[in-house]
Scaffold this motif. Structure first.
Motif, PDB file in Angstrom:
ATOM      1  N   SER A  12       0.831  -1.211   0.000  1.00  0.00           N
ATOM      2  CA  SER A  12       0.000   0.000   0.000  1.00  0.00           C
ATOM      3  C   SER A  12       0.857   1.250   0.000  1.00  0.00           C
ATOM      4  CB  SER A  12      -0.927  -0.002   1.223  1.00  0.00           C
ATOM      5  OG  SER A  12      -1.796  -1.116   1.201  1.00  0.00           O
ATOM      6  N   ASP A  13       1.916   1.240   0.791  1.00  0.00           N
ATOM      7  CA  ASP A  13       2.811   2.394   0.853  1.00  0.00           C
ATOM      8  C   ASP A  13       3.496   2.615  -0.493  1.00  0.00           C
ATOM      9  OD1 ASP A  13       4.349   4.432   2.538  1.00  0.00           O
ATOM     10  OD2 ASP A  13       5.988   3.217   1.743  1.00  0.00           O
ATOM     11  N   TYR A  14       3.921   1.542  -1.137  1.00  0.00           N
ATOM     12  CA  TYR A  14       4.587   1.673  -2.439  1.00  0.00           C
ATOM     13  C   TYR A  14       3.638   2.229  -3.487  1.00  0.00           C
ATOM     14  CZ  TYR A  14       7.397   0.512  -6.541  1.00  0.00           C
ATOM     15  OH  TYR A  14       8.109   0.597  -7.706  1.00  0.00           O
ATOM     16  N   VAL A  15       2.415   1.719  -3.502  1.00  0.00           N
ATOM     17  CA  VAL A  15       1.434   2.191  -4.487  1.00  0.00           C
ATOM     18  C   VAL A  15       1.126   3.664  -4.276  1.00  0.00           C
ATOM     19  CG1 VAL A  15      -0.973   1.982  -5.212  1.00  0.00           C
ATOM     20  CG2 VAL A  15       0.412  -0.065  -4.907  1.00  0.00           C
ATOM     21  N   LYS A  16       0.943   4.074  -3.027  1.00  0.00           N
ATOM     22  CA  LYS A  16       0.627   5.472  -2.726  1.00  0.00           C
ATOM     23  C   LYS A  16       1.771   6.412  -3.115  1.00  0.00           C
ATOM     24  CE  LYS A  16      -3.450   5.153  -0.634  1.00  0.00           C
ATOM     25  NZ  LYS A  16      -4.665   5.912  -1.066  1.00  0.00           N
ATOM     26  N   ARG A  17       3.008   5.942  -2.938  1.00  0.00           N
ATOM     27  CA  ARG A  17       4.163   6.804  -3.187  1.00  0.00           C
ATOM     28  C   ARG A  17       4.582   6.852  -4.654  1.00  0.00           C
ATOM     29  NH1 ARG A  17       7.533   8.057   1.325  1.00  0.00           N
ATOM     30  NH2 ARG A  17       6.744   7.209   3.288  1.00  0.00           N
ATOM     31  N   TYR A  18       4.534   5.724  -5.344  1.00  0.00           N
ATOM     32  CA  TYR A  18       5.142   5.645  -6.668  1.00  0.00           C
ATOM     33  C   TYR A  18       4.164   5.358  -7.804  1.00  0.00           C
ATOM     34  CZ  TYR A  18       9.290   5.243  -3.714  1.00  0.00           C
ATOM     35  OH  TYR A  18      10.251   5.472  -2.768  1.00  0.00           O
ATOM     36  N   VAL A  19       3.190   4.495  -7.581  1.00  0.00           N
ATOM     37  CA  VAL A  19       2.306   4.095  -8.677  1.00  0.00           C
ATOM     38  C   VAL A  19       1.184   5.107  -8.898  1.00  0.00           C
ATOM     39  CG1 VAL A  19       0.760   2.299  -9.543  1.00  0.00           C
ATOM     40  CG2 VAL A  19       2.843   1.666  -8.286  1.00  0.00           C
ATOM     41  N   GLN A  20       0.485   5.458  -7.832  1.00  0.00           N
ATOM     42  CA  GLN A  20      -0.656   6.370  -7.957  1.00  0.00           C
ATOM     43  C   GLN A  20      -0.276   7.724  -8.570  1.00  0.00           C
ATOM     44  OE1 GLN A  20      -2.667   7.287  -4.254  1.00  0.00           O
ATOM     45  NE2 GLN A  20      -4.625   7.492  -5.293  1.00  0.00           N
ATOM     46  N   PRO A  21       0.826   8.363  -8.148  1.00  0.00           N
ATOM     47  CA  PRO A  21       1.175   9.649  -8.768  1.00  0.00           C
ATOM     48  C   PRO A  21       1.464   9.538 -10.268  1.00  0.00           C
ATOM     49  CG  PRO A  21       2.338   9.372  -6.692  1.00  0.00           C
ATOM     50  CD  PRO A  21       1.711   8.053  -7.011  1.00  0.00           C
ATOM     51  N   ARG A  22       2.076   8.450 -10.701  1.00  0.00           N
ATOM     52  CA  ARG A  22       2.405   8.309 -12.119  1.00  0.00           C
ATOM     53  C   ARG A  22       1.165   8.092 -12.972  1.00  0.00           C
ATOM     54  NH1 ARG A  22       7.621   4.456 -12.838  1.00  0.00           N
ATOM     55  NH2 ARG A  22       7.105   4.947 -15.013  1.00  0.00           N
ATOM     56  N   LEU A  23       0.199   7.364 -12.452  1.00  0.00           N
ATOM     57  CA  LEU A  23      -1.028   7.139 -13.213  1.00  0.00           C
ATOM     58  C   LEU A  23      -1.934   8.368 -13.216  1.00  0.00           C
ATOM     59  CD1 LEU A  23      -1.958   3.495 -12.100  1.00  0.00           C
ATOM     60  CD2 LEU A  23      -0.829   4.213 -14.207  1.00  0.00           C
ATOM     61  N   SER A  24      -1.887   9.155 -12.163  1.00  0.00           N
ATOM     62  CA  SER A  24      -2.787  10.310 -12.048  1.00  0.00           C
ATOM     63  C   SER A  24      -2.439  11.440 -13.012  1.00  0.00           C
ATOM     64  CB  SER A  24      -2.779  10.841 -10.609  1.00  0.00           C
ATOM     65  OG  SER A  24      -1.488  11.274 -10.249  1.00  0.00           O
ATOM     66  N   VAL A  25      -1.202  11.468 -13.552  1.00  0.00           N
ATOM     67  CA  VAL A  25      -0.797  12.552 -14.458  1.00  0.00           C
ATOM     68  C   VAL A  25      -0.931  12.147 -15.925  1.00  0.00           C
ATOM     69  CG1 VAL A  25       0.773  13.547 -12.762  1.00  0.00           C
ATOM     70  CG2 VAL A  25       1.629  11.820 -14.353  1.00  0.00           C
ATOM     71  N   LEU A  26      -1.483  10.978 -16.200  1.00  0.00           N
ATOM     72  CA  LEU A  26      -1.660  10.562 -17.582  1.00  0.00           C
ATOM     73  C   LEU A  26      -2.707  11.435 -18.275  1.00  0.00           C
ATOM     74  CD1 LEU A  26      -1.665   6.665 -17.256  1.00  0.00           C
ATOM     75  CD2 LEU A  26       0.190   8.135 -18.048  1.00  0.00           C
TER      76      LEU A  26
END
Length: 226
Positions: A12-26
């Motif tokens: 959960s911590d990894y997704v919140k820090r690295y995955v979610q921000p990258r997908l949100s700027v698409l």
């Protein structure tokens, strides 16, 4: 996303820090939501038998936590030439610090949290769980903007997923499990196939009845011009 060897908290911590921000700027993405994630918290596990033995209640433990886990203004020390900021770290952060909190004095003996239970780092909510193919996972939903093209967003998401998978921890993998744009893409292809079939049938019918290549080509040219 498959968590692999990571715990739900770590994933959960990894997704919140690295995955979610990258997908949100698409391009075309309005929001990215994570389902089944775990938020880190300090959990106090109490033993009711030990509490009863010391004649204490859960409320006593809660009051002790509120009294001793507080942020107090520190102020500063001033002199004629220098000034020092006083930092008072009165809040507790680690499980060891929580276990050392004194709940009450019983018979002249300080009863600490470790005497009536234990503190550990855990999830805020353990009532929900997410699995993919029987394995622990996190569900990540990419929501498109109202005016965005779902096909373009789907293509961008799939391309970004491939890039993210190149740098994820061992055992973790991001998988596109559900894509609503697939139905749109197939519907568009079905429309073009239907148009092609209709044109072919028109040509065959005209040629079958008129037996004239010129009369058959004229409707084709008319349809293409339009």
């Amino acid at each position: 996303m498959q968590a692999g060897t990571l715990t739900p908290l770590e994933a959960s911590d990894y997704v919140k820090r690295y995955v979610q921000p990258r997908l949100s700027v698409l391009p075309g993405a309005a929001d990215v939501r994570v389902f089944g994630d775990r938020q880190v918290s300090m959990r106090i596990n109490l033993d009711r038998t030990r509490l009863a033995g010391y004649k204490l209640t859960v409320q006593d433990v809660e009051d002790a936590l509120r009294r001793q886990n507080a942020e107090i203004p520190a102020g500063r020390i001033e002199s004629t030439s220098r000034e020092f900021t006083v930092v008072a770290e009165t809040d507790v952060r680690t499980p060891e610090q929580f276990n050392n909190i004194i709940v009450a004095n019983v018979g002249g003996y300080p009863v600490r949290i470790r005497d009536v239970g234990s503190a550990e780092i855990g999830a805020v909510n353990e009532r929900t769980i997410s699995r993919y193919n029987g394995n622990p996972s996190l569900n990540i939903g990419v929501i498109k903007q109202a005016v965005a093209n779902p096909l373009d967003l789907s293509t961008a998401v799939r391309a970004e997923v491939e890039k993210i998978n190149q740098g994820v921890p061992p055992g973790m993998k991001l998988i596109v499990a559900y894509d609503t744009s697939v139905f749109i893409d197939r519907s568009i292809k079905s429309v073009f196939e239907t148009i092609a079939e209709a044109i072919l049938l028109v040509v065959l019918v005209i040629y079958f009845f008129l037996r004239s290549l010129r009369a058959t080509v004229i409707p084709l040219v008319t349809i293409r011009c339009r």
